[in-house]
Design a protein around this motif. Structure first.
Motif, short mmCIF file in Angstrom:
data_model
loop_
_atom_site.label_atom_id
_atom_site.label_comp_id
_atom_site.label_asym_id
_atom_site.label_seq_id
_atom_site.Cartn_x
_atom_site.Cartn_y
_atom_site.Cartn_z
N GLY A 120 -7.26 -3.61 0.50
CA GLY A 120 -8.03 -2.39 0.08
C GLY A 120 -7.30 -1.44 -0.72
O GLY A 120 -7.62 -1.13 -1.84
N ALA A 121 -5.71 -1.74 -0.93
CA ALA A 121 -4.99 -0.74 -1.65
C ALA A 121 -5.11 -1.57 -3.02
O ALA A 121 -4.71 -1.03 -4.05
CB ALA A 121 -3.56 -0.62 -1.09
N PRO B 137 0.87 -1.29 -0.07
CA PRO B 137 -0.04 0.02 0.29
C PRO B 137 0.64 1.45 0.01
O PRO B 137 0.62 2.24 -0.68
CB PRO B 137 -0.77 -0.11 1.30
N MET B 138 2.08 1.12 0.83
CA MET B 138 2.81 2.48 0.72
C MET B 138 3.41 2.81 -0.31
O MET B 138 3.59 4.07 -1.05
CB MET B 138 3.88 2.24 1.76
N VAL B 139 3.86 1.82 -1.23
CA VAL B 139 4.44 1.83 -2.57
C VAL B 139 3.27 2.27 -3.70
O VAL B 139 3.65 3.01 -4.49
CB VAL B 139 5.35 0.62 -3.01
N GLU B 140 2.30 1.65 -3.66
CA GLU B 140 1.18 2.14 -4.39
C GLU B 140 0.90 3.74 -4.42
O GLU B 140 0.64 4.31 -5.26
CB GLU B 140 -0.08 1.40 -4.29
N VAL C 31 -16.47 -10.02 4.19
CA VAL C 31 -15.75 -8.93 4.64
C VAL C 31 -16.00 -7.96 3.66
O VAL C 31 -16.26 -7.73 2.58
CB VAL C 31 -14.14 -9.24 4.58
N SER C 32 -16.23 -6.65 4.32
CA SER C 32 -16.87 -5.43 3.44
C SER C 32 -15.81 -4.56 3.30
O SER C 32 -14.65 -4.59 4.18
CB SER C 32 -17.85 -4.86 4.38
N SER C 33 -15.85 -3.37 2.74
CA SER C 33 -14.97 -2.29 2.58
C SER C 33 -14.69 -1.73 3.76
O SER C 33 -13.60 -1.06 3.97
CB SER C 33 -15.52 -1.30 1.24
N GLY C 34 -15.65 -1.54 4.55
CA GLY C 34 -15.47 -0.95 5.98
C GLY C 34 -14.42 -1.68 6.78
O GLY C 34 -14.06 -1.15 7.49
#
Length: 467
Positions: free
Chosen positions: A323-324, A42-45, A301-304
């Motif tokens: 999520g990422a 996620p950090m690299v994206e 599992v939801s986006s939340g």
């Protein structure tokens, strides 16, 4: 080494002359690389978006330099390719914040009560550390100070709220509700009222010394899928002081050469070491694919669950990765709920070359949202909006007066590639002639969504199968 010393050395991060501190065995390295990939992706994206929006002025996606605001006063169409799974309801504004020298003050104008807007504040970990706007601070506007982890000053009296980022690089992502094409000029006027300035200018004091210049490394093709990712992770970690809850994790990462501000040099690794990293990355991807199939596609599992604060995610790096991977910079559950339609009611991947589909809402069971809801169509192959003869990319709650209700008061949407019968075309959401997915967004979802009391309807394939 303190943060400023780290940042003066950032230009060395991609050096090919330094030795990576790789002390783990190959077996250990594979397991650690899996952890580090899920953690670092996620950090690299995020860095890739930072680079194209705030660093590379030649990029077609460049928005504004650091600590300045860039506005996109348009609705996304099928021609827009900068973002995957773009939101076509709320034109965006963007600030990439460099908080090393001093805090920034974000000023929001008052806007009409019935229009939704938000400012999502995201740190370098891709955690949503705070919000401004309709839900959190109201529509009356105000002045809000964003401070980095090293700032030691006092909050000025003229500031409505002080918000802290765990990292010295952070992102402010604005969403301003667009009612329809005729409303675009009004959105532009609102965006003109969004302001950002350094704290020293806001209070009329002398500016502090500028932070050291950073040599921002250019992203490489495929960098998010190979051990190259760890080079950029080291770079990004230099902006994010280690948190106590992650010190043991970061100590493990150090044994394969992952350390804030340090070089990570693939050419110094043995063949076994490099293979261990590649195998660990493959393990991480396989775990995600199984997780998506078993828990995301089936709506367990939801986006939340995937987006939010550090306290919300509780160290679940698979969730943060998911999520990422599927839609970076997603909203926290209390701000918006995202429901992905990747499979039909029988659990089969949706494909409009094989079936037409319907999505039926019973009378009184439309998506419960205090702001608005929207169902948007995406091409399953490129994750972009779908070109179609109606130039219709979504159906949302503001379109309800123009939709045709069923005889019992319910609502049926027609999700298919070719146009349905003429009397049903008001309810048609055009799909590509192949794989697709839909995302149902609920802005300011009501409690029955969070509690699970409201049950989302499922896509129903229309039989027989298309030939």
């Amino acid at each position: 080494m303190n943060n400023r010393m780290l940042l003066t050395a950032l230009s060395l991060t991609l050096s090919t002359s330094a030795w990576a501190d790789f002390t783990a065995t190959a077996q250990e390295a594979r397991s650690i690389a899996k952890e580090a990939y899920l953690y670092g992706f996620p950090m690299v994206e995020m860095y890739k978006t930072l680079y194209t929006q705030a660093v590379d002025k030649k990029s077609p996606n460049f928005k504004a330099p650091f600590n300045q605001i860039g506005n996109t006063a348009k609705a996304f169409t099928a021609k827009d390719t900068a973002f995957v799974t773009p939101n076509a309801d709320t034109p965006y504004s963007f600030i990439w914040m460099d908080l090393r020298a001093e805090p920034l003050v974000l000023t929001l104008p008052p806007i009409e009560e019935h229009r939704y807007y938000s400012v999502q504040l995201i740190d370098a970990y891709t955690l949503n550390f705070a919000y401004l706007g309709t839900r959190s601070t109201g529509n009356n506007g105000g002045n809000f100070m964003i401070a980095g982890p090293d700032w030691q000053g006092q909050q000025p009296l003229k500031i409505d709220r002080l918000l802290r980022s765990e990292s010295n690089i952070a992102y402010a992502l604005y969403r301003t509700q667009l009612f329809d094409d005729k409303d675009l000029d009004k959105v532009k006027d609102i965006q003109k009222g969004y302001k950002v300035e350094p704290l020293s200018r806001y209070v009329g004091h002398k500016a502090p010394a500028a932070a050291p210049k950073v040599d921002w490394p250019k992203p490489l093709p495929g960098m998010s899928d190979t051990p190259d990712l760890f080079r950029y992770l080291n770079f990004m970690l230099a902006f994010a002081p280690a948190q106590d809850v992650e010190k043991d994790l970061l100590a493990r990462f150090k044994t394969i050469g992952i350390e804030a501000g340090k070089p990570f040099t693939l050419t110094t690794l043995t063949g076994d070491q490099r293979k261990a990293l590649e195998d660990g990355i493959a393990d991480a991807k396989a775990e995600f694919e199984q997780f998506k199939k078993d828990q995301v596609d089936t709506h367990q599992v939801s986006s939340g669950d995937l987006f939010g604060t550090r306290d919300h995610l509780k160290g679940n790096y698979l969730y943060r990765y998911a999520g990422a991977n599927m839609g970076i910079f997603g909203n926290s559950a209390e701000e918006a709920n995202y429901i992905g339609y990747f499979v039909d009611k029988d659990g089969q991947p949706v494909d409009a070359s094989k079936h037409d589909y319907t999505l039926h809402f019973d009378k009184g069971a439309l998506p419960p949202a205090d702001a608005f809801w929207s169902l948007t169509m995406y091409n399953g192959k490129n994750k972009l909006l779908v070109a179609n003869p109606l130039n219709r990319y979504l159906i949302n709650s503001r379109m309800l007066p123009g939709l045709k209700l069923d005889s019992d008061g319910g609502l049926t949407l027609y999700v298919q590639n070719k146009a349905p019968a003429k009397d049903l075309q008001s309810n048609w959401l055009p799909a590509p002639n192949g794989p697709f997915y839909g995302v149902l967004r609920l802005y300011l979802p009501k409690p029955e969504v969070v509690s699970g009391q409201w049950k989302m309807p499922l896509l129903t394939p229309v039989t027989p199968q298309k030939q």
